[in-house]
Design an enzyme around this catalytic site. Structure first.
Site, PDB file in Angstrom:
ATOM      1  N   ARG A 123       0.844  -1.190   0.000  1.00 34.44           N
ATOM      2  CA  ARG A 123       0.000   0.000   0.000  1.00 34.44           C
ATOM      3  C   ARG A 123       0.885   1.248   0.000  1.00 34.44           C
ATOM      4  NH1 ARG A 123      -2.240   0.198   6.260  1.00 34.44           N
ATOM      5  NH2 ARG A 123      -0.289   0.912   7.156  1.00 34.44           N
ATOM      6  N   GLU A 162      -2.654   8.421   6.582  1.00 35.42           N
ATOM      7  CA  GLU A 162      -1.273   8.472   7.065  1.00 35.42           C
ATOM      8  C   GLU A 162      -0.299   8.808   5.934  1.00 35.42           C
ATOM      9  OE1 GLU A 162      -0.410   4.819   9.149  1.00 35.42           O
ATOM     10  OE2 GLU A 162      -1.306   5.586  10.983  1.00 35.42           O
ATOM     11  N   GLU A 315      -7.327   6.362  15.003  1.00 32.26           N
ATOM     12  CA  GLU A 315      -7.058   4.931  15.126  1.00 32.26           C
ATOM     13  C   GLU A 315      -6.340   4.659  16.434  1.00 32.26           C
ATOM     14  OE1 GLU A 315      -4.699   3.310  11.977  1.00 32.26           O
ATOM     15  OE2 GLU A 315      -5.767   4.407  10.434  1.00 32.26           O
ATOM     16  N   LYS A 364      -4.070  -9.604   9.300  1.00 36.23           N
ATOM     17  CA  LYS A 364      -5.060 -10.528   9.882  1.00 36.23           C
ATOM     18  C   LYS A 364      -4.771 -10.841  11.344  1.00 36.23           C
ATOM     19  CE  LYS A 364      -2.882 -14.570   7.661  1.00 36.23           C
ATOM     20  NZ  LYS A 364      -1.842 -13.775   6.957  1.00 36.23           N
ATOM     21  N   PHE A 365      -3.545 -10.582  11.797  1.00 35.39           N
ATOM     22  CA  PHE A 365      -3.252 -10.787  13.223  1.00 35.39           C
ATOM     23  C   PHE A 365      -3.270  -9.477  14.017  1.00 35.39           C
ATOM     24  CE2 PHE A 365      -1.240 -14.543  11.195  1.00 35.39           C
ATOM     25  CZ  PHE A 365      -2.167 -15.461  11.678  1.00 35.39           C
TER      26      PHE A 365
HETATM   27  C1  GLA Z   1      -2.080   2.463  10.472  1.00 37.20           C
HETATM   28  C2  GLA Z   1      -2.992   2.426   9.265  1.00 37.20           C
HETATM   29  C3  GLA Z   1      -4.028   1.351   9.342  1.00 37.20           C
HETATM   30  C4  GLA Z   1      -3.446   0.075   9.895  1.00 37.20           C
HETATM   31  C5  GLA Z   1      -2.842   0.357  11.238  1.00 37.20           C
HETATM   32  C6  GLA Z   1      -2.274  -0.860  11.898  1.00 37.20           C
HETATM   33  O1  GLA Z   1      -2.459   3.308  11.463  1.00 37.20           O
HETATM   34  O2  GLA Z   1      -3.609   3.647   9.014  1.00 37.20           O
HETATM   35  O3  GLA Z   1      -4.524   1.139   8.043  1.00 37.20           O
HETATM   36  O4  GLA Z   1      -2.486  -0.411   9.026  1.00 37.20           O
HETATM   37  O5  GLA Z   1      -1.777   1.258  11.063  1.00 37.20           O
HETATM   38  O6  GLA Z   1      -1.764  -0.580  13.175  1.00 37.20           O
END
Ligand code: GLA
Length: 667
Positions: A123, A162, A315, A364-365
């Site tokens: 990504r 991010e 998040e 997935k984990f």
């Molecule tokens: C970041 C991303 C999320 C995910 C989390 C995992 O904050 O924005 O998509 O990958 O990390 O901790």
């Protein structure tokens, strides 16, 4: 301008519709068969979820081939969520382009400093400078905004995710030159700013300038510094382009992008000004004994970026992440503690990555609010508990401000310039130093804000500078004016060393600053090895020490003992200006700052609190948080009621392990 208040207190004053804290998380239902969605919504309602973020990684689903649009699934989801009263934070999906883009337009793929392409298959593989990427990103944003701008479920825009992608490729080389031309105008000015006389680096044509790619030996630090500034600006350009599109469609809907805290790639002070509300992703390590302090620090920093007002946890994790070497779950109670701690530090929105834990893919984990164990799982039970409590306190908490008498200064330019190759010690790590100073305040129960060196500091009784290696003239003059105006200033070592071009100031530290701090001559820096301790009499210093001669009138509050620096000042005081030439061990730094704070008239939130118990005031409310795994008893003067339990607290508060109380004084 719209803001978080519009979402949390839309019915201000109407007791039938109390204000609420936003609660929810990233929702990626495209990973699941559609039959799962009704169950998701049912469990969301059970957990008190009132907000979900859709679409963060949906680009390939929305646009499976160039120009195609598949919105049907998203239409159904928006309707479903709206029917259940759940608001949608809609993300532009532009952080993860579909595979076709890299195949058709390889120049949209970024390259690292070694020239390696970052291929699709993960990504964030986009070049901020690629016109093709920007064109496609703008088009999909335009269509999303046109389609959902009027949808009643839409509450907020979440641009990209991010922002963090550096690019050293050819597209970046082109825009880097443009950025430099704008900054310097002429090659002469650039050559002067970068000091290219050193090592025969003089540029004779703009085309000779490249991003600082893989090289034989150390790179020019001014070149690297500008590349970091440029990267932050380029990513910001991408953000702005999408923000302006959605704003045109929906001027009344707030726009944000989620920061990674203390991330090197974005100057978050600058970015925050471009947002309607500031949001951040916070992942303290559950095994870190000072994880709570980290959480507090990021809260203080984000609140300050939000101008002192409410902010959003976009998040956090309900359990383990999966990107540390070893990834630990949160013991029972810790998710609740850190969640309510963020609220205590001013958050009015508390969300997770992600709602339902994935069964496939790289994460997935990584935990979700609804983990693999499902609705019977302990993690989901705790999530429900948090949702219930947030609903309980939303009316009293939202919109309330946290007051701080102390500001900790931090600046990305200074970090970028200071942590490069060629310095005297690579043990000196900017975020760790800031953290050490913040921890000293946190442990002495003193509420801190963060500020930029050019901000108006006059509202603070004490300003703490852990390390501002680079300080431009505006910053220096601001510090001088602050002390002149009656403020108390403490500076850590390696402050005011370089100007905005990373040119060392005369005498190794700006002369105005030396005069302020009572330093006559800074003879030499004496970095310490890992584990080495400098005897400073009452305490030990770590990481760094200095050979300096004080100016007449300055008082050596502590001095080095033994070794080459025997008898020279370790801590210097010149009126209301203090200089600390080493990093005192944690207990000593805490004691020193507590003493200085007291002299400056700064009071701890409560006196006599045990270690590891945090108190913080938000508006009239007093949050008390127990960061221990054992229960504690705390003396709280006066009579209070705990909003969470409804219990009366008469002088003595019992907190269970990881327990929290939100106390109000009865009217
Ligand atoms: C970041 C991303 C999320 C995910 C989390 C995992 O904050 O924005 O998509 O990958 O990390 O901790």
């Amino acid at each position: 301008m719209p803001g978080l208040d519009d979402l949390t207190r839309p019915h201000d004053g109407r007791p039938d519709r109390p204000a609420r804290i936003l609660f929810g998380g990233d929702y990626n239902p495209e990973q699941w068969p559609e039959e799962t969605w009704p169950e998701d919504v049912r469990l969301m309602k059970e957990a008190g979820v009132n907000s979900v973020t859709l679409g963060v990684f949906s680009w390939a689903r929305i646009e499976p081939r160039p120009g195609a649009r598949e919105f049907g699934w998203l239409d159904r989801l928006m309707d479903l969520l709206h029917a259940h009263g759940i608001g949608v934070v809609l993300a532009t999906p532009t952080s993860s382009p579909p595979p076709w883009m890299g195949r058709l337009h390889p120049e949209t793929l970024p390259r690292d400093a070694d020239g390696r392409t970052e291929w699709w298959g993960s990504r964030q593989h986009f070049s901020h400078s690629s016109p093709a990427y920007r064109r496609y990103a703008a088009a999909v944003t335009e269509d999303l905004a046109a389609r959902y701008g009027g949808h009643p479920a839409l509450t907020m825009w979440h641009i990209n995710n991010e922002y963090c992608t550096f690019d050293w490729g050819d597209e970046a080389a082109r825009t880097f030159r443009g950025w430099l031309q704008e900054r310097y105008g002429t090659l002469d000015a650039l050559n002067t700013a970068w000091g290219t006389a050193f090592w025969s680096q003089g540029y004779d044509s703009w085309d000779e300038i490249l991003p600082p790619r893989h090289a034989h030996y150390m790179k020019n630090p001014a070149h690297v510094l500008d590349f970091r500034r440029y990267t932050s600006d380029m990513l910001l350009e991408c953000y702005r382009a999408e923000r302006d599109i959605v704003r045109r469609h929906t001027p009344h809907i707030p726009v944000t992008t989620n920061f990674m805290p203390f991330w090197t790639g974005q100057d978050a002070w600058t970015w925050a000004r471009e947002e309607d509300l500031v949001s951040v992703d916070i992942y303290p390590d559950p095994k870190d004994p000072y994880g709570g302090q980290y959480n507090a620090m990021i809260g203080d920093m984000t609140r300050s970026q939000a101008g002192g007002g409410p902010w959003m946890v976009m998040e956090q994790a309900a359990g383990p992440v999966n990107w540390r070497g070893v990834n630990h779950p949160k013991p029972y109670g810790l998710n609740r503690l850190w969640s309510l701690q963020s609220v205590a530090h001013g958050a009015d929105a508390l969300c997770y990555f992600q709602w339902r834990q994935s069964r496939q893919g790289a994460e997935k984990f990584h935990s979700g609010m609804l983990g693999h164990a499902g609705e019977k799982g302990r993690v989901f039970r705790e999530v429900k508990e948090i949702g219930r409590e947030l609903a309980l306190v939303g009316e009293q908490v939202t919109g309330q401000r946290v007051r701080a008498d102390v500001a900790v200064l931090h600046d990305w330019n200074s970090w970028w310039a200071g942590d490069q190759d060629g310095r005297l010690s690579d043990l000196v790590d900017h975020p760790e130093i800031v953290r050490a100073w913040h921890r000293a305040l946190w442990e002495s129960h003193t509420t801190a804000a963060f500020a930029h060196p050019a901000h108006d500091l006059s509202a603070y009784r004490l300003v703490v500078v852990p390390r501002l290696y680079l300080l431009d003239d505006t910053g220096i003059e601001n510090l001088l004016a602050y002390v002149r105006g009656g403020g108390t200033l403490v500076c850590g070592f390696l402050t005011g060393v370089a100007d905005e071009d990373d040119r060392v100031r005369p005498g190794g530290m700006d002369p105005r600053l030396r005069e302020l701090l009572g330093i006559d001559v800074l003879h030499e820096w004496w970095p310490l090895d890992a584990g080495e301790r400098a005897d400073c009499g009452d305490f030990h210093g770590t990481l760094w020490s200095e050979e300096l001669a004080p100016a007449p009138g300055a008082e050596a509050v502590a001095a080095y003992r033994g070794g080459e620096l025997d008898g020279l000042p370790a801590v210097l005081r010149n009126g209301r200006a203090w200089y600390v030439s080493t990093l005192p061990e944690p207990g000593a730094l805490r004691a020193l700052l507590a003493r200085i704070a007291q002299d400056a008239g700064v009071r701890p939130v409560l006196d006599g609190l045990p270690d590891g118990v945090e108190a913080i005031r938000r508006g009239e409310l007093l949050f008390v948080l127990n960061h221990h795994r054992d229960e504690v008893t705390v003396k709280i003067p006066g009579h209070h009621r705990d909003l969470l339990t409804g219990a009366d607290v008469d002088g003595t508060l019992h907190l269970a392990r990881y327990g929290v109380a939100i106390l109000e004084e009865p009217a």
